[in-house]
Design a protein around this motif. Structure first.
Motif, PDB file in Angstrom:
ATOM      1  N   HIS A   1       0.903  -1.064   0.071  1.00 12.45           N
ATOM      2  CA  HIS A   1      -0.113  -0.072  -0.076  1.00 12.45           C
ATOM      3  C   HIS A   1       0.843   1.259  -0.108  1.00 12.45           C
ATOM      4  N   LEU A   2       2.162   0.982   0.088  1.00  8.72           N
ATOM      5  CA  LEU A   2       2.897   2.362   0.309  1.00  8.72           C
ATOM      6  C   LEU A   2       2.853   3.509  -0.988  1.00  8.72           C
ATOM      7  N   PRO A   3       2.259   2.780  -2.273  1.00 13.43           N
ATOM      8  CA  PRO A   3       2.051   4.041  -3.372  1.00 13.43           C
ATOM      9  C   PRO A   3       0.875   4.542  -3.140  1.00 13.43           C
ATOM     10  N   LEU A   4      -0.035   4.066  -2.347  1.00 19.41           N
ATOM     11  CA  LEU A   4      -1.356   4.448  -1.990  1.00 19.41           C
ATOM     12  C   LEU A   4      -1.617   5.100  -1.140  1.00 19.41           C
ATOM     13  N   ASP A   5      -0.674   6.288  -0.820  1.00 18.65           N
ATOM     14  CA  ASP A   5      -0.727   7.054   0.417  1.00 18.65           C
ATOM     15  C   ASP A   5      -1.943   7.844   0.523  1.00 18.65           C
TER      16      ASP A   5
ATOM     17  N   GLN B   1      -2.637   9.878   2.473  1.00 16.70           N
ATOM     18  CA  GLN B   1      -2.293  11.466   3.096  1.00 16.70           C
ATOM     19  C   GLN B   1      -2.367  12.362   1.955  1.00 16.70           C
ATOM     20  N   GLU B   2      -1.899  12.025   0.721  1.00 20.05           N
ATOM     21  CA  GLU B   2      -1.860  12.927  -0.240  1.00 20.05           C
ATOM     22  C   GLU B   2      -3.175  13.914  -0.405  1.00 20.05           C
ATOM     23  N   PRO B   3      -2.889  15.186  -0.798  1.00 17.15           N
ATOM     24  CA  PRO B   3      -4.099  16.045  -0.852  1.00 17.15           C
ATOM     25  C   PRO B   3      -4.796  15.501  -1.897  1.00 17.15           C
ATOM     26  N   ASN B   4      -6.269  16.024  -1.886  1.00 17.19           N
ATOM     27  CA  ASN B   4      -7.228  15.720  -2.900  1.00 17.19           C
ATOM     28  C   ASN B   4      -6.640  15.731  -4.215  1.00 17.19           C
ATOM     29  N   GLN B   5      -6.617  14.812  -5.109  1.00 14.87           N
ATOM     30  CA  GLN B   5      -6.332  14.933  -6.530  1.00 14.87           C
ATOM     31  C   GLN B   5      -7.499  15.110  -7.433  1.00 14.87           C
ATOM     32  N   PRO B   6      -7.494  15.807  -8.409  1.00 14.83           N
ATOM     33  CA  PRO B   6      -8.579  15.734  -9.433  1.00 14.83           C
ATOM     34  C   PRO B   6      -9.025  14.366 -10.093  1.00 14.83           C
TER      35      PRO B   6
END
Lengths: 64, 717
Positions: free
Chosen positions: A50-54, A56-61
């Motif tokens: 799951h490391l790539p699917l963080d 915490q990243e801000p909402n992306q379009p």
């Protein structure tokens, strides 16, 4: 330098065993790796994958 | 635990993305052009004089430009784009040094520009995919170190303890490409842009294809697998199917790949044990490769409905499928019985383009469509155009590959066909003229693929225009604790995965084992390359002629390696022996026969008169109707650079070629005498020419090919 290596290496006997040694190293390496992979815990694997699917990243379009 | 705020550097990602897009279009355009040159040979422009230099836009000079552009400029920038994006996010940190990132970016672009200038000028080592001359090789080394330095520094200051599998692939790429590039590029400089490989003949061939094959492995495959393991889960929004499988995939792939190089040299003069080694490991490669492909495709399990809607996933699925097809085909092609058919034919060209267009091309497009809208904080300008790109690109691959497979089979079968009376059924030229329609279809397929990429350029340009770059993207993550305590039940391998330097060392050891086992015996044991006493060094004129042969990229169409098949010995003469090439710095075995093999050009049935060669260089079509060879008429007028002769002789002496001491000073005298003899010979056939023209040197080289071994047989009789 090159001459030094050449002259000495000319005298190596049974150098044709090199490929066999290589194959043995690979097989041993492969078996050890299989055992290791088999022993890994489910949670640990899940965490790693799951490391790539963080999240915490801000909402992306949304894309497409 | 304290949460730290930091910013991802999106500017460097954007720069590499732009470079990928621009160089991709350029590289593909050159590809289309060289494909057209095989259909319309009169479009070759062999020489435009630029001062004392000769600028050439002929197939032999442009084909290396195409391969270098698509591999190192398009895919290279694609790798760096993906690495700089994913590395920062996987490690939860900004790249360690913006300055190093910038040096890396601009340095790499300068190297590409240097390649684009030097290759058409004929400044080449003639080693496939490593044609760039020594000053550029040094620059590549330097910039590669900057990339590695920046990557490792970033890894060391990370906020995520574990290194995700994609990063393993990046580390393996860095280490292996460094080793491959340095070992294969070792050369003695003769002048600012001319060098001779330190290896000769069989050894040079082995090193070159160890490099060549692993350039495919560690430049076109491992970094892209890293990108697949990052971007595919991102695009599908689900984790990779099996992390276990990815570990097995990684270690077995990097271990096996490095051994596989000799499969490019089956049935050649390479020692048999090395060929067998190459076959065994190449065949075994199918398992990790397919493990990786299955892992990629199964990542989409339960999400196949998304593939119908999401064009990015479509690109990725085709990419991974093409990876699967070419990694199935690769091991098959390395079997001796299949290789006997495929080698030197256009089948190989089809194979590399399924990998190049399908795997690298489609994955790069998928990533670009995913990434550009994200860093520009907007939506993709047009989904419809992206869909058109997908279909036109996929069709382009089919139109490229199918005719080339067909051409490859046809070519090979024609080469090998005998009449009932036991004569070869086809002249070589017929095997070329009959391929014309396939060459034309291939150019059409390439054009479709190129048009698709132009649609993408427009679509992404419009996307960029409506968005704005988020140059520094804010993110937060807790700092990494200074020490890590091993938790209960943790396996011994975990600490290695956490520590990048030991990981690098282990990777290095794994890839070195294969290389060492392959090369040491060939280099060190005299019995591997039996010497032939009648094989003598080239005369100074032949050496100069050989350098012109290299400059013009003749090896891109002509092989100099007769395999021990009846069909080849009947056509070309005695099969090639390892001992024939001991003074060949570099070797010129070639990899494809769009023209006939030239290993015995100066002897036996193949021998032609000096005047035949003279007229053939002037106008190949006038001598051989239907030939696709470019005209080299400029060599009839261009003066031979004899000032370089002493330096070249001295360089050869340093490499162990047994010219007598002080020969460098008398070399031009010998050259003069031989050139005058050829000029006198031409005069008998009514051709008036000054002796110091380039064509005379090339004729001398042509007439030398294969002569030594024939002399030895005559002596034995």
């Amino acid at each position: 330098m090159l001459k030094f290596i050449r002259n000495h290496a000319d005298k190596i006997e049974h150098i044709n065993i090199f490929p066999l040694i290589g194959l043995v190293i690979f097989v041993v390496f492969f078996i050890v790796m299989l055992i290791y992979v088999k022993k890994m815990g489910r949670d640990e694997l899940s965490e790693l994958s799951h490391l790539p699917l963080d999240l915490q990243e801000p909402n992306q379009p949304m894309n497409l | 635990m304290q949460v730290e705020k930091f910013y991802y550097d999106n500017k460097i990602v954007r720069n590499f993305a732009y470079a990928t897009i621009i160089w991709g279009a350029v590289g593909m355009l050159i590809g289309v052009w060289v494909a057209l040159l095989m259909v319309f040979p009169s479009w070759n422009i062999s020489n435009i004089s630029v001062g004392s230099e000769s600028l050439g836009l002929s197939f032999g000079r442009l084909r290396p430009l195409h391969t270098n552009a698509v591999i190192f400029a398009f895919v290279g920038n694609g790798i760096f784009m993906g690495v700089y994006y994913s590395l920062q996010r996987l490690l939860k940190t900004r790249m360690a040094s913006d300055l190093l990132s910038k040096i890396h970016f601009w340095g790499w672009q300068l190297i590409i520009v240097a390649a684009a200038v030097t290759l058409p000028l004929g400044l080449t080592t003639s080693k496939e995919y490593a044609e760039l001359e020594w000053p550029i090789d040094l620059a590549i080394t330097l910039i590669w170190v900057v990339f590695g330095w920046n990557m490792f520094w970033t890894i060391l200051k990370r906020r995520e303890r574990h290194l995700y599998v994609a990063i393993w692939f990046y580390i393996a790429t860095f280490v292996t490409v460094a080793v491959l590039h340095i070992v294969n590029s070792l050369a003695i400089p003769v002048s600012a842009f001319k060098s001779y490989s330190i290896y000769a003949g069989v050894q040079d061939a082995l090193v070159q294809w160890w490099y060549g094959h692993n350039a495919v492995a560690f430049f076109l495959t491992t970094p892209y697998l890293g990108l697949m393991y990052y971007f595919m889960p991102k695009a599908a929004n689900r984790p990779v199917y099996s992390y276990r499988l990815s570990i097995i995939h990684f270690w077995s792939l990097i271990f096996l790949y490095i051994w596989a190089g000799p499969h490019h040299l089956l049935y050649t003069a390479l020692p048999n044990w090395a060929q067998t080694l190459g076959i065994v490991f190449s065949f075994t490669l199918i398992f990790p490769s397919w493990g990786g492909m299955i892992n990629g495709l199964l990542t989409l399990r339960g999400a196949w409905d998304k593939v119908r809607e999401d064009v990015i996933l479509k690109f990725m699925v085709v990419a991974v499928t093409a990876y699967g097809m070419s990694t199935f085909e690769g091991p098959m092609l390395s079997l001796k019985n299949v290789n006997a058919i495929s080698h030197f034919t256009d089948w190989t060209i089809a194979h590399v383009h399924v990998g190049g267009l399908g795997w690298n091309g489609m994955l790069t497009f998928g990533i670009l469509y995913w990434l550009i809208p994200r860093i520009f904080r907007t939506e993709l300008y047009s989904k419809k155009l992206a869909n058109i790109h997908f279909w036109i690109g996929t069709l382009g691959i089919i139109f490229y590959a199918v005719p080339m497979y067909w051409a490859g089979f046809k070519q090979s079968l024609m080469w090998k066909e005998f009449t009932e009376a036991g004569q070869l059924k086809y002249q070589f030229l017929e095997t070329v003229t009959q391929l014309h329609p396939f060459f034309a279809l291939r150019a059409f397929g390439g054009t479709l693929f190129f048009i698709g990429s132009l649609i993408m350029v427009y679509n992404l340009f419009a996307t960029v225009k409506k968005g704005s770059l988020l140059a520094d993207e804010a993110a937060e993550a807790p700092a990494l604790e200074g020490t890590h305590h091993k938790h209960a039940g943790e396996h011994w391998h975990r600490p290695i995965e956490r520590k990048p330097i030991p990981f690098l060392v282990v990777t290095l050891i794994v890839i070195l084992i294969g290389g060492i086992v392959e090369m040491v015996p060939t280099f060190m044991i005299k019995s591997n390359i039996p010497t032939i006493s009648s094989v003598k060094p080239y005369t100074p004129l032949e050496l100069q002629g050989r350098d012109i042969y290299l400059r013009e990229g003749c090896y891109t169409c002509h092989s100099q390696m007769i395999r021990p098949f009846r069909s080849e010995t009947a056509r070309y003469g005695e099969y090639s022996k390892a001992g024939e090439f001991v003074y060949d710095h570099p070797f010129q075995w070639g990899s494809k026969r769009s023209g006939p093999d030239l290993a015995r050009e100066g002897t036996g049935n193949n021998k032609k008169s000096d005047s035949w060669h003279y007229n053939h260089f002037d106008d190949p079509q006038a001598i051989s109707t239907g030939s696709i060879m470019p005209s080299y008429s400029f060599m009839l007028d261009r003066d031979l650079d004899t000032a370089s002769t002493p330096g070249k002789i001295r360089a050869m002496q340093k490499l162990g070629v047994p010219y007598p001491e002080g020969f460098d000073l008398q070399a031009n005298g010998d050259l003069d005498a031989q050139a005058k003899a050829i000029a006198a010979n031409l005069k008998k056939d009514g051709i008036e020419t000054a002796p110091h023209k380039e064509v005379i040197a090339v004729i001398a080289y042509m007439q030398r090919l294969g002569k030594d071994i024939t002399q030895s047989q005559t002596a034995q009789k």
